[in-house]
Design a protein around this motif. Structure first.
Motif, PDB file in Angstrom:
ATOM      1  N   PRO A  13      69.965  35.187  58.381  1.00  0.00           N
ATOM      2  CA  PRO A  13      70.252  34.293  57.252  1.00  0.00           C
ATOM      3  C   PRO A  13      70.521  32.880  57.753  1.00  0.00           C
ATOM      4  O   PRO A  13      70.690  32.659  58.962  1.00  0.00           O
ATOM      5  CB  PRO A  13      71.518  34.913  56.641  1.00  0.00           C
ATOM      6  CG  PRO A  13      72.176  35.621  57.783  1.00  0.00           C
ATOM      7  CD  PRO A  13      71.072  36.114  58.667  1.00  0.00           C
ATOM      8  N   VAL A  14      70.551  31.948  56.851  1.00  0.00           N
ATOM      9  CA  VAL A  14      71.034  30.612  57.198  1.00  0.00           C
ATOM     10  C   VAL A  14      72.546  30.704  57.046  1.00  0.00           C
ATOM     11  O   VAL A  14      73.082  30.610  55.947  1.00  0.00           O
ATOM     12  CB  VAL A  14      70.435  29.527  56.285  1.00  0.00           C
ATOM     13  CG1 VAL A  14      70.905  28.144  56.741  1.00  0.00           C
ATOM     14  CG2 VAL A  14      68.913  29.606  56.288  1.00  0.00           C
ATOM     15  N   TRP A  15      73.217  30.926  58.144  1.00  0.00           N
ATOM     16  CA  TRP A  15      74.616  31.345  58.133  1.00  0.00           C
ATOM     17  C   TRP A  15      75.500  30.429  57.296  1.00  0.00           C
ATOM     18  O   TRP A  15      75.487  29.201  57.442  1.00  0.00           O
ATOM     19  CB  TRP A  15      75.163  31.407  59.557  1.00  0.00           C
ATOM     20  CG  TRP A  15      74.487  32.438  60.407  1.00  0.00           C
ATOM     21  CD1 TRP A  15      73.528  32.215  61.359  1.00  0.00           C
ATOM     22  CD2 TRP A  15      74.684  33.860  60.358  1.00  0.00           C
ATOM     23  NE1 TRP A  15      73.124  33.406  61.903  1.00  0.00           N
ATOM     24  CE2 TRP A  15      73.811  34.435  61.316  1.00  0.00           C
ATOM     25  CE3 TRP A  15      75.512  34.698  59.609  1.00  0.00           C
ATOM     26  CZ2 TRP A  15      73.755  35.808  61.535  1.00  0.00           C
ATOM     27  CZ3 TRP A  15      75.456  36.060  59.826  1.00  0.00           C
ATOM     28  CH2 TRP A  15      74.588  36.609  60.780  1.00  0.00           C
ATOM     29  N   LEU A  16      76.244  31.052  56.390  1.00  0.00           N
ATOM     30  CA  LEU A  16      77.244  30.378  55.564  1.00  0.00           C
ATOM     31  C   LEU A  16      76.638  29.272  54.707  1.00  0.00           C
ATOM     32  O   LEU A  16      77.315  28.293  54.371  1.00  0.00           O
ATOM     33  CB  LEU A  16      78.383  29.816  56.435  1.00  0.00           C
ATOM     34  CG  LEU A  16      79.038  30.800  57.407  1.00  0.00           C
ATOM     35  CD1 LEU A  16      80.224  30.156  58.107  1.00  0.00           C
ATOM     36  CD2 LEU A  16      79.461  32.079  56.715  1.00  0.00           C
ATOM     37  N   PRO A  48      75.785  35.043  51.999  1.00  0.00           N
ATOM     38  CA  PRO A  48      75.273  34.020  52.916  1.00  0.00           C
ATOM     39  C   PRO A  48      75.369  34.430  54.393  1.00  0.00           C
ATOM     40  O   PRO A  48      75.667  33.594  55.242  1.00  0.00           O
ATOM     41  CB  PRO A  48      76.233  32.868  52.648  1.00  0.00           C
ATOM     42  CG  PRO A  48      77.563  33.559  52.475  1.00  0.00           C
ATOM     43  CD  PRO A  48      77.240  34.867  51.789  1.00  0.00           C
ATOM     44  N   GLY A  49      75.152  35.692  54.702  1.00  0.00           N
ATOM     45  CA  GLY A  49      75.268  36.187  56.067  1.00  0.00           C
ATOM     46  C   GLY A  49      76.552  36.979  56.258  1.00  0.00           C
ATOM     47  O   GLY A  49      77.563  36.752  55.580  1.00  0.00           O
ATOM     48  N   TYR A  50      76.510  37.927  57.183  1.00  0.00           N
ATOM     49  CA  TYR A  50      77.683  38.766  57.429  1.00  0.00           C
ATOM     50  C   TYR A  50      78.802  37.925  58.064  1.00  0.00           C
ATOM     51  O   TYR A  50      78.540  37.098  58.945  1.00  0.00           O
ATOM     52  CB  TYR A  50      77.309  39.924  58.366  1.00  0.00           C
ATOM     53  CG  TYR A  50      78.439  40.897  58.572  1.00  0.00           C
ATOM     54  CD1 TYR A  50      78.728  41.866  57.615  1.00  0.00           C
ATOM     55  CD2 TYR A  50      79.232  40.823  59.719  1.00  0.00           C
ATOM     56  CE1 TYR A  50      79.784  42.747  57.789  1.00  0.00           C
ATOM     57  CE2 TYR A  50      80.289  41.700  59.903  1.00  0.00           C
ATOM     58  CZ  TYR A  50      80.563  42.663  58.932  1.00  0.00           C
ATOM     59  OH  TYR A  50      81.616  43.519  59.108  1.00  0.00           O
ATOM     60  N   PRO A  51      80.062  38.136  57.643  1.00  0.00           N
ATOM     61  CA  PRO A  51      81.183  37.326  58.168  1.00  0.00           C
ATOM     62  C   PRO A  51      81.613  37.767  59.562  1.00  0.00           C
ATOM     63  O   PRO A  51      82.661  38.405  59.758  1.00  0.00           O
ATOM     64  CB  PRO A  51      82.280  37.563  57.126  1.00  0.00           C
ATOM     65  CG  PRO A  51      82.006  38.936  56.594  1.00  0.00           C
ATOM     66  CD  PRO A  51      80.494  39.050  56.567  1.00  0.00           C
ATOM     67  N   CYS A 186      74.150  42.657  61.517  1.00  0.00           N
ATOM     68  CA  CYS A 186      73.580  42.652  62.866  1.00  0.00           C
ATOM     69  C   CYS A 186      74.155  43.835  63.624  1.00  0.00           C
ATOM     70  O   CYS A 186      75.372  44.020  63.647  1.00  0.00           O
ATOM     71  CB  CYS A 186      73.943  41.368  63.610  1.00  0.00           C
ATOM     72  SG  CYS A 186      73.824  39.865  62.645  1.00  0.00           S
ATOM     73  N   LEU A 187      73.327  44.609  64.279  1.00  0.00           N
ATOM     74  CA  LEU A 187      73.814  45.778  65.011  1.00  0.00           C
ATOM     75  C   LEU A 187      73.971  45.457  66.492  1.00  0.00           C
ATOM     76  O   LEU A 187      73.108  44.805  67.079  1.00  0.00           O
ATOM     77  CB  LEU A 187      72.853  46.956  64.847  1.00  0.00           C
ATOM     78  CG  LEU A 187      72.507  47.384  63.421  1.00  0.00           C
ATOM     79  CD1 LEU A 187      71.727  48.701  63.437  1.00  0.00           C
ATOM     80  CD2 LEU A 187      73.738  47.513  62.552  1.00  0.00           C
TER      81      LEU A 187
END
Length: 341
Positions: A13-16, A48-51, A186-187
């Protein structure tokens, strides 16, 4: 329709940044549709992406990230979700999206199933956020353990570690789920933690497919070195847990067979698989845990699927949640008919 094509997203993602991630979401929807997909699945909290900051900084250093995350979480009836619904309708493709949902002052780890007509068929929230996630996100109720009908089959979705909760898995299997979307972050970026390893989490998705005799579509995020810098506490260093990659998009068949060629964990892309619902009958002929292989005289599941609200106003009708999309062919300003779901 017994045969169709599905796609799983493996991307960053486009983070945050909710708006730029929405732009990227629409591009991926178009790419999936151009590739012949009837359904495309996105990861957990893709928008908006995983925290990642929850796992990488002490609480007192998280506050700037928390503020930014709240600001870029989206409402289910907000402009970002509306744009994604319009993109699904424009391409006639079912979209299953994971996002951080903002409702008042609270956040939830949400998923929605958007039909090819742009209508929202299912809106759910993660039943119980995992470990550090509970410092940021609220819990849900049993109404999210639901399977819905779509033109390509009965579709359900869960997030991340919901796939190792046996009763939730059984609740979905008991509803004749045929196509399951497994949303993951994300793993492997958290380092050498066996329970959080890519091997363990892909195994959980594969096992889910086997238990439910369902197609399991595994969508994951990736994190680049540039992305890791977004979560830096300073000095130009990536977030402390960053180890690179994280992408493990897969599609498993109802007999747990892997149907797609894995992408490089650090590369973005889509994986496509052709599915045939008739294969589910063959898988369930052997083992159907919620059907002929069940023993309700010995063990049974109590599933309370009623929505729970903190405030109940007797005699006051709740308003519709999702507004109808505007008719693309109608003149500007014209009213459209339809009801929210």
């Amino acid at each position: 329709m017994t045969q169709s094509t599905v796609a799983a997203v493996q991307a960053e993602p486009v983070w945050l940044d909710a708006d730029r991630t929405t732009d990227k979401t629409i591009r991926l929807i178009e790419e999936a549709a151009d590739g012949g997909a009837d359904l495309v699945a996105f990861p957990e909290t893709w928008l908006p992406g995983y925290p990642v900051f929850l796992w990488s900084h002490p609480v007192y250093e998280q506050m700037p990230f928390v503020a930014r995350y709240h600001a870029n979480s989206v409402a289910v009836d907000g402009p970002q979700i509306t744009r994604i619904r319009e993109a699904a309708r424009a391409r006639g493709i079912t979209v299953v999206l994971g996002f951080s949902e903002k409702s008042g002052g609270s956040l939830y780890m949400a998923q929605i199933v958007i039909g090819g007509d742009g209508e929202v068929l299912q809106h759910r929230r993660k039943l119980k956020p995992t470990h550090a996630e509970r410092t940021l996100f609220g819990e849900s109720d049993g109404s999210g353990l639901k399977v819905v009908d779509t033109p390509i089959g009965r579709v359900g979705a869960l997030n991340c570690f919901e796939h190792i909760q046996p009763l939730s898995v059984y609740a979905m299997a008991a509803q004749d789920e045929q196509i399951h979307i497994a949303g993951w972050p994300c793993l492997g970026i958290l380092g050498d933690v066996p329970a959080l390893s890519p091997e363990a989490l892909t195994a959980a998705t594969k096992t889910y497919a086997l238990i439910g005799s369902t197609y399991a579509i595994m969508a994951t995020q990736i994190m680049s070195e540039e992305g890791a810098l977004v979560f830096s506490a300073g000095e130009g260093l990536p977030c402390p847990v960053y180890t690179g990659g994280g992408g493990y998009a897969r599609v498993y068949g109802p007999d747990s067979a892997l149907l797609t060629e894995p992408l490089d964990p650090g590369h973005e892309g889509l994986v496509f698989a052709e599915i045939d619902l008739a294969r589910i009958d063959l898988a369930k002929n052997t083992v159907d845990p919620a059907g002929h292989y069940a023993r309700p005289d010995v063990t049974r599941l109590l599933l309370d699927g009623r929505p729970k609200q903190p405030v109940v106003r007797p005699g006051v009708a709740e308003g519709p949640l999702f507004p109808p999309l505007e008719d693309a062919d109608a003149p500007a300003g014209a009213e459209t008919q339809g009801e929210r779901r």
